[in-house]
Scaffold this motif. Structure first.
Motif: not given
Length: 447
Positions: A57-62, A74-77, A121-123
């Protein structure tokens, strides 16, 4: 050479950024819909020696998903809950399932998956497993590493393996489940996950808010709770700067306090002892109802977002120290603020010693030096440079220093050997994490 699009795969050429603006410039983004399509993409990357990076989901911080010219997967499906087993107490999912959605479905059946990173709520659950994410219930329940039973993984060669078993007791062989959990996409692509789940707690939990005089006092409360044998479900802290950011950006209407806010959720039988401890450290006590607690919990989860909205440049730190050394860590953070004349608002899973100093800068001139010094606090106090955000590219040197000092260079060599064995062509999320940490330490040793 046949293109991925010609192979019947959904593709695009978009560029992206993660939460802290590391650039992702893939040559192509692929959106697989099932494991067979993942295998097809990975084999293509292996045969053509093209770097491949899984994206949740692109919430990476590093910078764990940063890349240039890679295939971004992209694994969203792949977002189906495949099975909820209320006898063996597991849930089987694809990696693209949203964590908040998963827990809503589990709660309908009286169960839950305890780890809850602030990005819940995002990841995606796949990203949370690949990063071994933690969260606000970590003090009692641990991180994702403690809740993964089994995984299906597409290896960098395109082969598919299943590691672990969907039950708790399993002593057959090396623990490969926990090798892949937290591997940051450097060893393969997760396509299915079996999570251990447990029934929702039946013990009445009491939500408590305490405005503290300072962070030292908050650390004192946590240490005394542990000495008293109290294990809270949640023990979270936000300082005065974070409160101000929440009020400014999200209209939180929180009382502003010089010393910050301690959030506790404890079993009812511990309430009187908690009041006594808080009183000793000059913290006031407010007991919230469920609606008030849920609102505050949601605000706490959005704290980093509120801070980011106020900062020109923000570096999100993630260090862990032994709880017995919390006060020393706090003192050293304050010294760094004075030394560099910057603000470092603290968000903390303070119950397990996990501190998030958020470095706010007007420019990047001192960023790397300060970021390194914060990480070294953890190393020198016997802690870790990351509890949940991971290593990526940003913390590779610090990871190398930590492992070398605490375990020795041989430990890094073993880690690098595992990477080379599983990923012989070095295509899976290359140039990061173990690989980068090892190379930095090796270069410094040779100089």
């Amino acid at each position: 050479m046949q293109s991925l699009k010609d192979m019947g795969l959904e593709t695009s050429t978009e560029t992206r950024e993660d939460f802290v603006n590391f650039k992702i410039n893939p040559s192509v983004v692929v959106y697989p819909r099932n494991e067979k399509e993942v295998v097809k993409v990975v084999r293509y990357a292996y045969e053509n020696r093209i770097p491949i990076v899984p994206w949740g989901a692109g919430t990476s911080l590093t910078g764990a998903v940063s890349c240039e010219g890679c295939i971004l997967l992209d694994m969203k499906h792949m977002s189906n809950i495949l099975e909820i087993n209320d006898v063996d107490w597991y849930v089987r999912t694809q990696p693209g399932v949203n964590l908040e959605f998963l827990n809503k479905k589990l709660m309908e059946k009286g169960f839950f998956l305890p780890p809850d990173p602030a990005s819940f709520f995002l990841c995606s659950v796949g990203g949370a497993v690949a990063n071994s994410s933690g969260g606000m219930r970590g003090v009692k329940y641990g991180t994702f590493r403690d809740w993964v039973l089994s995984l299906r993984v597409v290896l960098p060669t395109g082969e598919v393996v299943q590691v672990g078993e969907p039950f708790r007791k399993n002593r057959a062989g090396y623990d490969l489940v926990h090798l892949f959990t937290g591997s940051e996409g450097t060893l393969g692509v997760i396509t299915e996950i079996w999570f251990r789940i447990i029934p929702l707690p039946k013990e009445k939990m009491i939500p408590i808010v305490s405005f503290m005089p300072d962070l030292d006092s908050t650390a004192g409360v946590i240490q005394e709770m542990r000495k008293s044998g109290i294990l809270p479900e949640i023990a979270e802290y936000i300082d005065s700067e974070v409160i101000m950011a929440l009020n400014t950006q999200l209209n939180a209407e929180l009382r502003e306090s010089k010393g910050g806010l301690l959030m506790l959720r404890v079993e009812e039988h511990d309430l009187e002892k908690i009041k006594e401890i808080l009183g000793k450290w000059h913290g006031d006590v407010s007991i919230l109802n469920d609606e008030e607690w849920e609102r505050l919990y949601s605000l706490r989860a959005q704290s980093a977002i509120a801070l980011k909205a106020m900062a020109k440049e923000m570096y999100v730190e993630d260090i862990v120290v032994p709880v017995s050394r919390l006060m020393e860590a706090v003192k050293r953070l304050k010294e760094l603020e004075r030394k560099y004349q910057v603000k470092m608002p603290v968000i903390a899973h303070i119950g397990d010693g996990n501190l998030h100093p958020n470095i706010l800068l007007k420019d990047k001139e001192i960023a790397d030096e300060l970021f390194h010094e914060v990480g070294m606090i953890a190393v020198e106090l016997g802690g870790s440079v990351s509890g949940e955000h991971g290593i990526g590219v940003q913390k590779a040197k610090l990871m190398g220093i930590q492992v070398k000092r605490h375990g020795g260079m041989k430990v890094l060599e073993i880690m690098k050997g595992i990477k080379d064995l599983v990923d012989p062509r070095g295509i899976m999320n290359p140039g990061k994490y173990v690989e980068l940490a090892y190379n930095i330490m090796k270069q410094e040793r040779n100089e």
